[in-house]
Write an enzyme that holds these catalytic residues in place. Structure first.
Site, PDB file in Angstrom:
ATOM      1  N   CYS A 218       0.900  -1.210  -0.057  1.00  0.00           N
ATOM      2  CA  CYS A 218      -0.116   0.065   0.083  1.00  0.00           C
ATOM      3  C   CYS A 218       0.863   1.241  -0.208  1.00  0.00           C
ATOM      4  CB  CYS A 218      -0.872  -0.065   1.186  1.00  0.00           C
ATOM      5  SG  CYS A 218      -2.462   0.335   0.795  1.00  0.00           S
TER       6      CYS A 218
ATOM      7  N   CYS B 200      -3.913  -0.864  -2.974  1.00  0.00           N
ATOM      8  CA  CYS B 200      -4.392   0.489  -3.107  1.00  0.00           C
ATOM      9  C   CYS B 200      -4.103   0.874  -4.531  1.00  0.00           C
ATOM     10  CB  CYS B 200      -3.787   1.614  -2.218  1.00  0.00           C
ATOM     11  SG  CYS B 200      -2.371   2.012  -2.050  1.00  0.00           S
TER      12      CYS B 200
ATOM     13  N   CYS C 228       4.003  -0.020  -8.393  1.00  0.00           N
ATOM     14  CA  CYS C 228       4.658  -1.487  -7.844  1.00  0.00           C
ATOM     15  C   CYS C 228       6.023  -1.633  -8.518  1.00  0.00           C
ATOM     16  CB  CYS C 228       3.719  -2.288  -8.041  1.00  0.00           C
ATOM     17  SG  CYS C 228       4.036  -4.119  -7.294  1.00  0.00           S
TER      18      CYS C 228
END
Length: 172
Positions: free
Chosen positions: A11, A85, A92
């Site tokens: 997150c 999220c 990422c």
């Protein structure tokens, strides 16, 4: 005895949703998973209400909870990387070993506006959504699924049960 699956929950702040997922899965399936969480821009500490919900509603010891940067796990191999999220999904990093990556979006309970009781309910609602998803994950027959089916199952779990905190907290 087989090796545990390595799983990382991501997150942005690693203070609420990813902390909830980390500690809930540690409780739900401690023999199947080694569980970690991290964030792109970690907060100084986990959100107090995330820790309170884990302690009060799930009876989980959160004394080891801390917010961590995902750079702490750079180079570590994971079997699963799950973003919770949209910001974490978009930013990422690439993880070694080609882990199965899935996106399980949940609203950020830290952004919910209301009184203390309503804010705690928002954290509990998000924790419940995450817990249900983790129970589905823990019940998957990993030994019977090839990687494509496992990836599809992981993505399907994240597509279940959208949560609108404004509406769900108001109805409790």
């Amino acid at each position: 005895m087989s090796t545990k699956f390595q799983i990382l929950f991501l997150c942005t702040g690693n203070s609420a949703r990813s902390i909830l997922a980390e500690f809930l899965l540690r409780k739900i399936a401690p023999d199947r998973f080694d569980v970690f969480s991290a964030g792109a821009s970690p907060k100084p500490a986990p959100h107090r209400l995330a820790l309170q919900v884990l302690r009060d509603h799930y009876k989980i010891d959160v004394s080891e909870a801390r917010s961590k940067s995902w750079s702490e796990y750079q180079g570590k191999r994971f079997d699963f990387v799950i973003t919770l999220c949209d910001n974490a999904k978009e930013s990422c990093p690439v993880w070694p070993g080609q882990p199965i990556i899935a996106h399980w979006p949940s609203p950020d309970p830290a952004e919910f506006e209301g009184g203390d009781t309503e804010k705690e309910r928002a954290f509990w609602q998000v924790a419940q959504q995450i817990r249900r998803r983790l129970e589905l994950l823990a019940s998957l027959p990993f030994e019977k699924l090839d990687s494509l089916r496992l990836e599809a199952a992981m993505k399907d779990i994240g597509a279940r049960e959208a949560l609108d905190l404004d509406q769900s907290v108001a109805t409790i």
